[in-house]
Every structure is written in structure tokens, then in C-alpha cells.
Design an enzyme around this catalytic site. Structure first.
Site, mmCIF file in Angstrom:
data_model
loop_
_atom_site.group_PDB
_atom_site.id
_atom_site.type_symbol
_atom_site.label_atom_id
_atom_site.label_comp_id
_atom_site.label_asym_id
_atom_site.label_seq_id
_atom_site.Cartn_x
_atom_site.Cartn_y
_atom_site.Cartn_z
ATOM 1 N N ASP A 15 25.349 -97.611 -15.517
ATOM 2 C CA ASP A 15 25.538 -97.902 -14.095
ATOM 3 C C ASP A 15 27.033 -98.155 -13.924
ATOM 4 O OD1 ASP A 15 25.135 -98.618 -11.386
ATOM 5 O OD2 ASP A 15 25.010 -100.737 -11.953
ATOM 6 N N GLU A 78 24.042 -93.032 -13.329
ATOM 7 C CA GLU A 78 23.762 -93.092 -11.898
ATOM 8 C C GLU A 78 24.860 -92.351 -11.145
ATOM 9 O OE1 GLU A 78 23.626 -96.577 -8.628
ATOM 10 O OE2 GLU A 78 22.184 -96.800 -10.285
ATOM 11 N N ASP A 150 23.627 -105.446 -13.300
ATOM 12 C CA ASP A 150 24.238 -104.168 -13.673
ATOM 13 C C ASP A 150 23.552 -103.562 -14.894
ATOM 14 O OD1 ASP A 150 26.372 -104.060 -11.662
ATOM 15 O OD2 ASP A 150 27.187 -105.791 -12.724
#
Length: 178
Positions: A15, A78, A150
Site C-alpha cells: 500500500d 494498490e 497501512d
């Protein structure tokens, strides 16, 4: 779980963020997923004004070290979502680039997923909030303790990729193109 087993993958989920980059490693075999490790790369030290190129170096070098340590076979990242702030989106894109370069340097396949698709895969709706994603990560991976936001997002990307790979495998077995 061990590599060399049919249907097995060790997936590094990422991420990306220009200040904090979440990461998570799972072992996946068919529909069973197991947490290996997870954490957050602090690209910007609290209270310090770290130059942006230095933050990109930290992201790249920390992910390089994590790949050497955990030996993933796949990487799930992502994708950037467009926000109203173009400068923030550009910085996020550059952080993603540093993460992707770390993976590609090791010859790893990189798979990219939109945030809405990741949420859909875990929660069942693309508009799920962070708490719902964190909860489903804990349920799917049978984690008792809370996971940093996160890191949970990175693990969610890895789980989404594992589900996607499994679906593709089933469709191939049925002779359908994907």
C-alpha cells in the site's frame, strides 16, 4: 506452506504512500491464506522535513530488503486513485513507482489492483471503510491482534490478488478464457 507446491504463492502486498508505505506478506494455497509478516515503512521521520527524493530511496531500499528477507513469488500493489489534489496523486504515483521498481529488480511479477476492487474482494462492497477492511483482514488471516491501517491495506491487496489468482485458475480448469 512451502514453495514448489501446486497452488502455492507467497505474496507481498504493498500500500504505497510517500510518507508511510504499508507492506504485508502472506502465504496462499488455494483458498487458505496465512500471515507471514506485515509492517509499515516510515519514509518520513516524524517531526523532520525529509526531502521527497530521499523518501523514494527509503521506500525502494526498504522494500528491496523485505523482498530479500521474505522471498515473495508475487507482488500486489494498490493503484493510485485520483484525488482532488494533483500534487498528492503525483507523489503517490512516484511512491508506487519506487515500490514497483524494487519488485521488478528481483524479477517478480507485479499485479495492480484498484482500491475499490480490493475492498470489493474483501468486504463485498467497493465503498467499504478502513475499519471494515481491517476487520476482514483479521478474519481472513485469523489474526487476533489489531493490524496497523497501512499494513492492513497492504495485506488486503495481497489477499485480493490471491483470490484473483484462484479465480483465474478455476476458469482455466473449466476451459474459459480470462
Amino acid at each position: 506452506m512451502t514453495s514448489g507446491v501446486p497452488g502455492y504463492s507467497r505474496i507481498l502486498g504493498i500500500d504505497p504512500g510517500s510518507r508511510r508505505t504499508g507492506w504485508g506478506v502472506i502465504d496462499s494455497r488455494n483458498d487458505h491464506h496465512e500471515l507471514v509478516a506485515a509492517g509499515v515503512i516510515q519514509a518520513m521521520q516524524s517531526g523532520q522535513d525529509t526531502a521527497f527524493p530521499e523518501r523514494l530511496r527509503v521506500i525502494f531500499s526498504e522494500l528491496d530488503a523485505l523482498i530479500r528477507q521474505w522471498l515473495p513469488t508475487e507482488v500486489a500493489v494498490e493503484q493510485v486513485f485520483m484525488s482532488r489534489n494533483a500534487d498528492s496523486a503525483l507523489k503517490l504515483g512516484q511512491a508506487r513507482g519506487a515500490a514497483i521498481c524494487a519488485a521488478v529488480q528481483h524479477g517478480l511479477p507485479v499485479h495492480e489492483y484498484a482500491p475499490r476492487l480490493i475492498k470489493q474482494a474483501l468486504v463485498g462492497k467497493g465503498g467499504a471503510d478502513k475499519a471494515q477492511v481491517q476487520h476482514m483482514v483479521r478474519v481472513i488471516l485469523a489474526i487476533a491482534e489489531p493490524v496497523q491501517e497501512d499494513a492492513a491495506d497492504a495485506l488486503a491487496a495481497a489477499i485480493c490478488h490471491a483470490h484473483s489468482m484462484r479465480t483465474r485458475g478455476i476458469l482455466r480448469q473449466q476451459g474459459r478464457a480470462f
